[in-house]
Design a protein around this motif. Structure first.
Motif: not given
Length: 248
Positions: A210-217
């Motif tokens: 979830a943290a990876v997805d948020e950072a990428v977005q």
């Protein structure tokens, strides 16, 4: 070779889950062909064409018994010797380092570098043919940073002799380097789409997906713009070398 020749870049895919991804749409003015090294597809330097890209993978640069690893290390050494424009990404960068006499640490002590990292560019990057176009010379050195996707636990710990060190991150020193005039290693993943990075994150229990997805977005507009510029610049290096060969 005729002036109408379209340069060909060979892409070595070492892992079924690590494709060329967004670079496929960004390598302007060249054709690409993919060799699936993980299937044991053979390749020699005479078959590479005008440029070479070696992608990443879940295996190690030292896993010489894994299909494609030993052959790709040999191919990279031969491509550098032949002056073929070459780009190694993540595992590809580690293989390039090892092929040229550098050293890789498997499961390096700083741990997995996952998500979006800040790539800090060294002064040597300003005049580099590949990464220089990403940088504004007027920006103070401490602010010459670019957000890029990352997903690795192995790391280059010694560069090959004579390599030019181009970038670092907070966690790992060797995020980008150049060997000779036209072979580059990038530890980060400028080609990776949000969907691909999400899939990689899910493979590792020590990664917060979830943290990876948020950072990428949050950073993907910048990631895509800089990734596209890197791909197009590399394609330009390939085209320029091809044109020089025509003139000779």
């Amino acid at each position: 070779m005729s002036p109408a020749h379209t340069p060909v870049v060979t892409v070595v895919q070492l892992d079924a889950g690590v494709p060329l991804d967004r670079f496929a749409d960004w390598l302007d003015g060249v054709e690409t062909r993919t060799v699936h090294a993980y299937r044991g597809e053979p390749l020699t330097v005479d078959e590479v064409g005008d440029g070479l890209i070696v992608l990443g993978g879940q295996m190690s640069a030292l896993d010489v018994d894994v299909p494609g690893i030993a052959a790709t290390r040999t191919l990279l050494a031969e491509a550098v010797a032949a002056g073929v424009p070459t780009l190694g990404i993540c595992l590809g960068a580690q293989l390039l380092a090892v092929a040229q006499g550098g050293r890789v640490h498997v499961a390096a002590p700083p741990g997995r570098e996952a998500g979006v990292i800040e790539v800090h560019w060294r002064p040597e990057a300003l005049t580099d043919a590949l990464v220089g176009p990403l940088l504004d010379p007027g920006t103070p050195e401490e602010r010459r940073t670019t957000p890029m996707p990352s997903m690795h636990a192995d790391a280059v710990v010694d560069l090959p002799r004579g390599a030019v060190w181009l970038a670092h991150s907070r966690q790992y020193p060797y995020q980008a380097f150049r060997v000779g005039p036209s072979a580059w290693g990038l530890q980060f993943h400028p080609e990776a789409s949000p969907a691909t990075l999400h899939a990689w994150a899910q493979l590792h229990a020590d990664v917060d997906t979830a943290a990876v997805d948020e950072a990428v977005q949050r950073h993907d507009r910048s990631i895509a713009a800089h990734g596209a510029l890197l791909a197009r610049t590399f394609a330009g290096v390939v085209r320029e070398r091809t044109q020089d060969a025509v003139l000779v």
